[in-house]
Design a protein around this motif. Sequence first.
Motif, short mmCIF file in Angstrom:
data_model
loop_
_atom_site.label_atom_id
_atom_site.label_comp_id
_atom_site.label_asym_id
_atom_site.label_seq_id
_atom_site.Cartn_x
_atom_site.Cartn_y
_atom_site.Cartn_z
N ARG A 43 0.86 -1.18 0.00
CA ARG A 43 0.00 0.00 0.00
C ARG A 43 0.89 1.23 0.00
N GLY A 44 0.38 2.31 -0.53
CA GLY A 44 1.16 3.53 -0.62
C GLY A 44 0.42 4.72 -0.06
N GLU A 45 1.19 5.68 0.45
CA GLU A 45 0.61 6.91 0.98
C GLU A 45 0.52 7.95 -0.14
N HIS A 46 -0.70 8.42 -0.37
CA HIS A 46 -0.97 9.43 -1.38
C HIS A 46 -1.30 10.74 -0.69
N SER A 71 -4.19 9.70 2.04
CA SER A 71 -4.87 8.40 1.98
C SER A 71 -3.85 7.30 1.76
N GLU A 72 -4.23 6.10 2.16
CA GLU A 72 -3.40 4.93 1.88
C GLU A 72 -4.17 4.04 0.91
N HIS A 73 -3.58 3.82 -0.26
CA HIS A 73 -4.22 3.03 -1.31
C HIS A 73 -3.36 1.81 -1.64
N LEU A 94 1.35 9.70 -5.19
CA LEU A 94 1.93 8.61 -4.41
C LEU A 94 3.32 9.02 -3.92
N SER A 98 4.14 2.18 2.01
CA SER A 98 4.05 1.86 3.44
C SER A 98 4.85 0.61 3.77
N SER A 105 11.49 2.34 -1.02
CA SER A 105 10.26 2.93 -1.55
C SER A 105 10.56 3.79 -2.77
N SER A 175 -9.02 1.04 0.32
CA SER A 175 -8.20 2.19 0.69
C SER A 175 -8.71 2.78 1.99
N LEU A 178 -6.41 8.72 5.77
CA LEU A 178 -5.57 8.94 6.94
C LEU A 178 -5.76 10.34 7.52
#
Length: 191
Positions: A43-46, A71-73, A94, A98, A105, A175, A178
């Motif tokens: 998952r990645g933090e956007h 957000s985390e998607h 992005l 995470s 990363s 998703s 956050l």
Amino acid sequence: PPAASILRGVTIPPYGGDTQWTNLAAAYDALSEPLKAFLQGLRGEHRFSPPAGASPTPEYLQLIKNNTLVSEHPLVTVHPETGEQVLYISPGFLKTISGLRTRESRVLLELLWEHAVASEFTVRFKWEAGSIAFWDNRSTAHVAPQDIFALEYDRQLYRSTLVGEVPVGADGRASTALQGDPVLAAHGAAY
């Protein structure tokens, strides 16, 4: 995240300013099987911010300043209509993956973006006054032109974005927000 966007050309320079889109379902499908398996659970933090080089209105900037959106998607989502697995990446939004170390990363995101924008996955659109582009944000990434900042001509386009559903990963997890609430409307934002 948005489901789709519509961009209308108003003032178009005589050259430059073409826009590209990349097919993130095709890009994901072309990855090696081991890399696909690795990405499935990540998952990645956007973080939302205005596009680089844009001239947003003061109202729009204030909306963003007052409401930082994080957000985390999933890095791999499932398109809600086609069922395709899609590489869910965008260099503008992005920021980090995470659970990975900073360098891991950064290097993985660079690799994925370089792969995603390869010519076999992209289409280039040449603008004319009155042109309209309509794209699915759930399976494509908009690659804004970089040559427009060196042009001595005006370029004005207007964008409308349609609200989408919460993305779901290939692992079935949705998703998560956050921080902040979506900016659902901003009137008169020039792109």
